[in-house]
Each structure stands twice: as C-alpha cells, then as structure tokens.
Scaffold this motif. Structure first.
Motif, PDB file in Angstrom:
ATOM      1  N   ASP A 189       5.058   1.001   7.905  1.00 13.69           N
ATOM      2  CA  ASP A 189       6.502   0.954   7.594  1.00 13.69           C
ATOM      3  C   ASP A 189       6.739   0.151   6.306  1.00 13.69           C
ATOM      4  O   ASP A 189       7.754  -0.540   6.163  1.00 13.69           O
ATOM      5  CB  ASP A 189       7.292   0.348   8.769  1.00 13.69           C
ATOM      6  N   ALA A 190       5.791   0.245   5.359  1.00 12.30           N
ATOM      7  CA  ALA A 190       5.889  -0.525   4.106  1.00 12.30           C
ATOM      8  C   ALA A 190       7.115  -0.098   3.297  1.00 12.30           C
ATOM      9  O   ALA A 190       7.405   1.091   3.167  1.00 12.30           O
ATOM     10  CB  ALA A 190       4.629  -0.304   3.280  1.00 12.30           C
ATOM     11  N   HIS A 191       7.814  -1.094   2.783  1.00 13.63           N
ATOM     12  CA  HIS A 191       8.988  -0.818   1.947  1.00 13.63           C
ATOM     13  C   HIS A 191       8.820  -1.298   0.505  1.00 13.63           C
ATOM     14  O   HIS A 191       9.586  -0.903  -0.361  1.00 13.63           O
ATOM     15  CB  HIS A 191      10.232  -1.503   2.531  1.00 13.63           C
ATOM     16  N   ASN A 192       7.867  -2.211   0.278  1.00 12.41           N
ATOM     17  CA  ASN A 192       7.718  -2.731  -1.087  1.00 12.41           C
ATOM     18  C   ASN A 192       6.292  -3.251  -1.291  1.00 12.41           C
ATOM     19  O   ASN A 192       5.412  -3.036  -0.457  1.00 12.41           O
ATOM     20  CB  ASN A 192       8.773  -3.814  -1.366  1.00 12.41           C
ATOM     21  N   ASP A 193       6.087  -3.936  -2.412  1.00 15.42           N
ATOM     22  CA  ASP A 193       4.726  -4.423  -2.715  1.00 15.42           C
ATOM     23  C   ASP A 193       4.606  -5.914  -2.412  1.00 15.42           C
ATOM     24  O   ASP A 193       3.710  -6.584  -2.907  1.00 15.42           O
ATOM     25  CB  ASP A 193       4.365  -4.130  -4.179  1.00 15.42           C
ATOM     26  N   ALA A 194       5.539  -6.456  -1.602  1.00 18.17           N
ATOM     27  CA  ALA A 194       5.506  -7.884  -1.269  1.00 18.17           C
ATOM     28  C   ALA A 194       5.365  -8.051   0.241  1.00 18.17           C
ATOM     29  O   ALA A 194       4.548  -7.397   0.867  1.00 18.17           O
ATOM     30  CB  ALA A 194       6.766  -8.561  -1.796  1.00 18.17           C
ATOM     31  N   VAL A 195       6.228  -8.892   0.833  1.00 17.17           N
ATOM     32  CA  VAL A 195       6.037  -9.233   2.244  1.00 17.17           C
ATOM     33  C   VAL A 195       6.260  -8.036   3.175  1.00 17.17           C
ATOM     34  O   VAL A 195       5.678  -7.949   4.247  1.00 17.17           O
ATOM     35  CB  VAL A 195       6.923 -10.440   2.635  1.00 17.17           C
ATOM     36  N   HIS A 196       7.106  -7.083   2.734  1.00 17.20           N
ATOM     37  CA  HIS A 196       7.352  -5.894   3.553  1.00 17.20           C
ATOM     38  C   HIS A 196       6.503  -4.730   3.034  1.00 17.20           C
ATOM     39  O   HIS A 196       6.967  -3.616   2.865  1.00 17.20           O
ATOM     40  CB  HIS A 196       8.848  -5.558   3.529  1.00 17.20           C
ATOM     41  N   GLY A 197       5.238  -5.039   2.754  1.00 23.49           N
ATOM     42  CA  GLY A 197       4.337  -4.034   2.174  1.00 23.49           C
ATOM     43  C   GLY A 197       3.405  -3.425   3.201  1.00 23.49           C
ATOM     44  O   GLY A 197       3.634  -3.519   4.407  1.00 23.49           O
ATOM     45  N   PHE A 198       2.345  -2.795   2.709  1.00 20.92           N
ATOM     46  CA  PHE A 198       1.333  -2.220   3.592  1.00 20.92           C
ATOM     47  C   PHE A 198       0.595  -3.366   4.274  1.00 20.92           C
ATOM     48  O   PHE A 198      -0.137  -4.108   3.621  1.00 20.92           O
ATOM     49  CB  PHE A 198       0.346  -1.373   2.782  1.00 20.92           C
ATOM     50  N   ARG A 199       0.796  -3.534   5.563  1.00 20.05           N
ATOM     51  CA  ARG A 199       0.119  -4.615   6.290  1.00 20.05           C
ATOM     52  C   ARG A 199      -0.629  -4.047   7.498  1.00 20.05           C
ATOM     53  O   ARG A 199      -0.728  -4.686   8.540  1.00 20.05           O
ATOM     54  CB  ARG A 199       1.134  -5.677   6.717  1.00 20.05           C
TER      55      ARG A 199
END
Ligand SMILES: [Fe+2]
Length: 240
Positions: free
Chosen positions: A194-204
C-alpha cells in the motif's frame, strides 16, 4: 516478492506525485527483493472508460521509464476500488481487475463497514465470477470481531490482505495489534505494501514480511508475499 497493492502510478491519486517519485519508489521496492508490482491507483464505482484510458496511458509511460532505467521489476495494472453501489458495473473496465483479466480485483471498504456487508459483497462478486482481494482488512474492526467472521468472509470467496506496514506500527498500535491478531488466527492470505510515497509510507513489504516470519515462521510467511500473490498475478484458481 510480489506486491499487489500500492499507489506508485504517478499523478493520478494521493500516491506518487510525479514520474521521478514513482521511479524512486520502484527502485526502493527492487532493493527489497520485490520483483513484481501491480499498480493499484484509487478508483470508485463511478469510474468510466475515460478513467481507464488515463490509467492505461500513465501505466505505459511508467513501464517505459522502468525499462529504460533497467529497474528490475515487472509491472501490471489494477485499481483499488472503493465499494459503491455500482461496483459490479465497473468491473468490466480493463483497469478494474489485475492485468485486465476480469478475475481478481482489489476492493476497499469504508472503515466502519459491518461484517454483513463485507460478506454480502464478497458473495455477490464471487457469484459474478470475480474474486475480491480485500485491502487492509486489519482496518475493519467490525468484520474481525471474531475469527469466525473472517473465516466466513474467506469462505465466501475473499482473499484477505494486510498492509505490511501495519505489522510494524506504521498505522499505530491498535492497527498493529489487529494485524498481528489476524496472522495469529491464520486467516491472512497475503501482505501488500500500500505504498504511497518514497518515505515513511513507502514500500515496506520486507519489514512486514520479517514481522510475519516471527509470528508464523518462514514457510508460511513466504506464502504471503510469494505464492499467494503469484496466484492473483497469474490469474490462477484460488484455493484455501
Ligand atoms: Fe491503497
């Protein structure tokens, strides 16, 4: 690993805001060992042919840029569809189902949706030969009051997915606890970024996978990021 839920398609929703960010995100994904990424921008039951044309054309641009840069990920297109009364009507759009194959699709519900509605919608979709992958099931407290509820929804034809980041506290302690509970109940079919960006809400996805290994062991956890999402990616029959 195969990721079936993210907002990497640039400039069409609240995810990657331009091509550069999308490419950075995919680079991060590849670095984690993600080899397949199904882009799933937000959509709703008023989507139409115009939406489909937009998503398809941005998708082709992204795919071209990925190939030119040699980022080692394969891409596919789908949509994260928010439940609405016209859900079945929009499922014929090529962007609505993974690869446009008319079979698996990513479905989200408003957070307060009761168990009965999720069960009914799953049953209806399954009767129409479509199989919903339910996005971030850990958010739906009313649908996971008991393990039996979740089992019934799965038996009705749903594929249960969690946001990988939920397992490592990305959405707070309550969501983390629920995500872990679902894994302990052994009712989860797959993890997605559910990645939304290249920071904390990224591909994890890798972090979520590592957390799942501690709960389920390596063999079961691998199924959540490889075997099960591969069935959806390839449009294979679902077996539980
Ligand atoms: Fe999403």
């Amino acid at each position: 690993m195969i990721d079936l839920h993210n907002h990497v398609l640039p400039g069409v929703d609240d995810g990657a805001y331009d091509l550069e960010m999308a490419l950075r995100m995919l680079d991060i994904a590849a670095g984690q060992g993600i080899t397949h990424v199904a882009c799933t921008p937000h959509g709703h039951d008023r989507m139409n042919e115009e939406t489909d044309r937009l998503y398809q054309s941005v998708f082709l641009e992204l795919q071209k840029a990925v190939e030119e840069l040699g980022i080692p990920v394969q891409l596919a297109l789908g949509t994260e569809i928010m439940l609405g009364v016209e859900l079945l009507r929009v499922l014929h759009l090529p962007c609505a189902t993974y690869h446009g194959a008319g079979k698996y699709f990513l479905l989200e519900f408003p957070i307060e949706t009761p168990f009965e509605i999720i069960l009914n919608v799953t049953t209806t979709a399954h009767r129409a030969n479509r199989r919903p992958v339910l996005a971030h099931f850990e958010r739906f407290a009313r649908a996971m009051r008991t393990k039996e509820y979740v089992k019934k929804i799965r038996e009705a034809g749903a594929v249960i997915s969690l946001d990988a980041g939920s397992l490592v506290g990305q959405f707070g302690a309550v969501i983390e606890k629920r995500a872990r509970q679902l894994l302990e109940w052994d009712v989860v079919d797959l993890l997605a970024s559910d990645a939304h960006n290249d920071a904390v809400h990224g591909f994890r996805l890798k972090e979520g996978y590592d957390a799942a290994v501690k709960i389920l062991g390596e063999e079961k956890a691998l199924k959540l990021v490889n075997d099960h999402p591969r069935r959806v990616w390839e449009g294979l029959p679902w077996t539980t």
